[in-house]
Scaffold this active site. Structure first.
Site, PDB file in Angstrom:
ATOM      1  N   LYS A  16       0.829  -1.215   0.000  1.00 16.45           N
ATOM      2  CA  LYS A  16       0.000   0.000   0.000  1.00 16.45           C
ATOM      3  C   LYS A  16       0.864   1.266   0.000  1.00 16.45           C
ATOM      4  O   LYS A  16       0.630   2.175  -0.786  1.00 16.45           O
ATOM      5  CB  LYS A  16      -0.921   0.039   1.241  1.00 16.45           C
ATOM      6  CG  LYS A  16      -1.929  -1.091   1.321  1.00 16.45           C
ATOM      7  CD  LYS A  16      -2.920  -0.888   2.460  1.00 16.45           C
ATOM      8  CE  LYS A  16      -2.294  -0.847   3.850  1.00 16.45           C
ATOM      9  NZ  LYS A  16      -1.640  -2.121   4.265  1.00 16.45           N
ATOM     10  N   ARG A  89      -9.565   1.203   8.972  1.00 14.23           N
ATOM     11  CA  ARG A  89      -9.123  -0.153   9.316  1.00 14.23           C
ATOM     12  C   ARG A  89     -10.171  -0.901  10.117  1.00 14.23           C
ATOM     13  O   ARG A  89      -9.964  -2.049  10.473  1.00 14.23           O
ATOM     14  CB  ARG A  89      -7.849  -0.071  10.142  1.00 14.23           C
ATOM     15  CG  ARG A  89      -6.585  -0.462   9.359  1.00 14.23           C
ATOM     16  CD  ARG A  89      -5.455  -0.251  10.301  1.00 14.23           C
ATOM     17  NE  ARG A  89      -4.233  -0.888  10.070  1.00 14.23           N
ATOM     18  CZ  ARG A  89      -3.161  -0.325   9.506  1.00 14.23           C
ATOM     19  NH1 ARG A  89      -3.230   0.854   8.980  1.00 14.23           N
ATOM     20  NH2 ARG A  89      -2.026  -0.969   9.463  1.00 14.23           N
ATOM     21  N   ARG A 123      11.681  -6.064   5.179  1.00 10.33           N
ATOM     22  CA  ARG A 123      11.422  -4.653   4.834  1.00 10.33           C
ATOM     23  C   ARG A 123      12.348  -3.724   5.619  1.00 10.33           C
ATOM     24  O   ARG A 123      12.583  -3.921   6.809  1.00 10.33           O
ATOM     25  CB  ARG A 123       9.970  -4.308   5.149  1.00 10.33           C
ATOM     26  CG  ARG A 123       9.652  -2.824   4.942  1.00 10.33           C
ATOM     27  CD  ARG A 123       8.185  -2.561   4.797  1.00 10.33           C
ATOM     28  NE  ARG A 123       7.472  -2.595   6.062  1.00 10.33           N
ATOM     29  CZ  ARG A 123       6.161  -2.358   6.166  1.00 10.33           C
ATOM     30  NH1 ARG A 123       5.440  -2.099   5.081  1.00 10.33           N
ATOM     31  NH2 ARG A 123       5.561  -2.405   7.331  1.00 10.33           N
ATOM     32  N   ARG A 156      11.342  -1.400  11.074  1.00  9.47           N
ATOM     33  CA  ARG A 156      10.288  -0.930  11.972  1.00  9.47           C
ATOM     34  C   ARG A 156      10.132  -1.887  13.157  1.00  9.47           C
ATOM     35  O   ARG A 156      10.223  -3.098  13.000  1.00  9.47           O
ATOM     36  CB  ARG A 156       8.953  -0.839  11.214  1.00  9.47           C
ATOM     37  CG  ARG A 156       8.810   0.441  10.439  1.00  9.47           C
ATOM     38  CD  ARG A 156       7.617   0.454   9.538  1.00  9.47           C
ATOM     39  NE  ARG A 156       6.382  -0.038  10.163  1.00  9.47           N
ATOM     40  CZ  ARG A 156       5.188   0.012   9.573  1.00  9.47           C
ATOM     41  NH1 ARG A 156       5.065   0.535   8.361  1.00  9.47           N
ATOM     42  NH2 ARG A 156       4.122  -0.441  10.177  1.00  9.47           N
ATOM     43  N   ARG A 167      -0.307  -8.669  13.593  1.00  9.78           N
ATOM     44  CA  ARG A 167      -0.873  -7.652  12.699  1.00  9.78           C
ATOM     45  C   ARG A 167      -1.739  -8.312  11.629  1.00  9.78           C
ATOM     46  O   ARG A 167      -2.763  -7.772  11.238  1.00  9.78           O
ATOM     47  CB  ARG A 167       0.248  -6.826  12.058  1.00  9.78           C
ATOM     48  CG  ARG A 167       0.873  -5.871  13.075  1.00  9.78           C
ATOM     49  CD  ARG A 167       2.202  -5.344  12.596  1.00  9.78           C
ATOM     50  NE  ARG A 167       2.090  -4.463  11.454  1.00  9.78           N
ATOM     51  CZ  ARG A 167       3.082  -4.224  10.608  1.00  9.78           C
ATOM     52  NH1 ARG A 167       4.251  -4.829  10.760  1.00  9.78           N
ATOM     53  NH2 ARG A 167       2.908  -3.395   9.612  1.00  9.78           N
TER      54      ARG A 167
END
Ligand code: AMP
Length: 210
Positions: A16, A89, A123, A156, A167
């Protein structure tokens, strides 16, 4: 008029943020990422940041009221259109959004759990400009720096394996119901997030130009 009030749905790691940056550059929309806004509040140690940090570190959702208050004024200022990335969300957030604006398109970038875990563990994000990288696709080493600005890359806090699984669970339970919510309203378009980044981008541009 092509889609100018756009929502991106999809699990964490589906692309996203990466796609949002490309789309807003092309279409001149305001990019509103609630995750980025919250991380900025945390870094500045604001009252909102202090309240949000614990939820974020655990991979849980920050309470609806805090999020809605943070985002609603910003949406109102987006005269040339907006792209919401990471909001709404929950159904409560989607209802609050519907009471303040119409939407032109909702794009759901879909990705299975195993692929989410694989992508998020590798990531890395630029601390200076927020550019997003992946150790397996577009970084030659752990110590590489940002191509765009030379900034330091970091992992992160919530991209650690235990948090990633949580998550995805939160996405399935609280956010995936929005797929049916927007399908019923005739706004939903789905894109296969496993396609490479360029193909996903082309597909999104085709949807938004229609
Ligand atoms: P993201 O960068 O979109 O993956 O968001 C990172 C974290 O910020 C999430 O795991 C949540 O803790 C929080 N967050 C971001 N957007 C929202 C939202 N719309 N509602 C509740 N929490 C959010």
């Amino acid at each position: 008029m092509p889609g100018r009030r756009v929502v991106f749905l999809g699990p964490p790691g589906a692309g996203k943020g990466t796609q949002a940056k490309r789309v807003v550059e092309r279409l001149g929309l305001l990019h509103l990422s609630t995750g980025d806004l919250l991380r900025d509040e945390v870094a500045r140690k604001t009252t909102l940041g202090e309240k949000a940090k614990g939820y974020m570190d655990r991979g849980e959702l920050v309470p609806d009221r805090l999020i809605i208050d943070m985002i609603s004024g910003r949406i109102g200022q987006a005269k040339k259109g907006f792209l919401l990335d990471g909001f709404p969300r929950t159904v409560a957030q989607a209802e609050a959004l519907a009471s303040s604006t119409d939407l032109d398109a909702v794009v759901s970038i879909d990705l299975a759990r195993e692929e989410v875990v694989r992508r998020l563990t590798s990531r890395r994000v630029c601390r200076a400009c927020g550019a997003i990288y992946n150790l397996t696709f577009n970084l030659s080493s752990e110590t590489a720096r940002c191509d765009a600005c030379g900034g330091e890359l970091y992992q992160r806090e919530d991209d650690r394996p235990a948090v990633i699984e949580n998550r995805y669970d939160v996405y399935e339970k609280s956010t995936a119901p929005l797929i049916a919510f927007y399908r019923q309203r005739g706004l939903l378009h789905s894109v296969n997030g496993e396609l490479g980044s360029d193909k996903v981008f082309a597909e999104i541009m085709r949807i938004l130009a229609a």
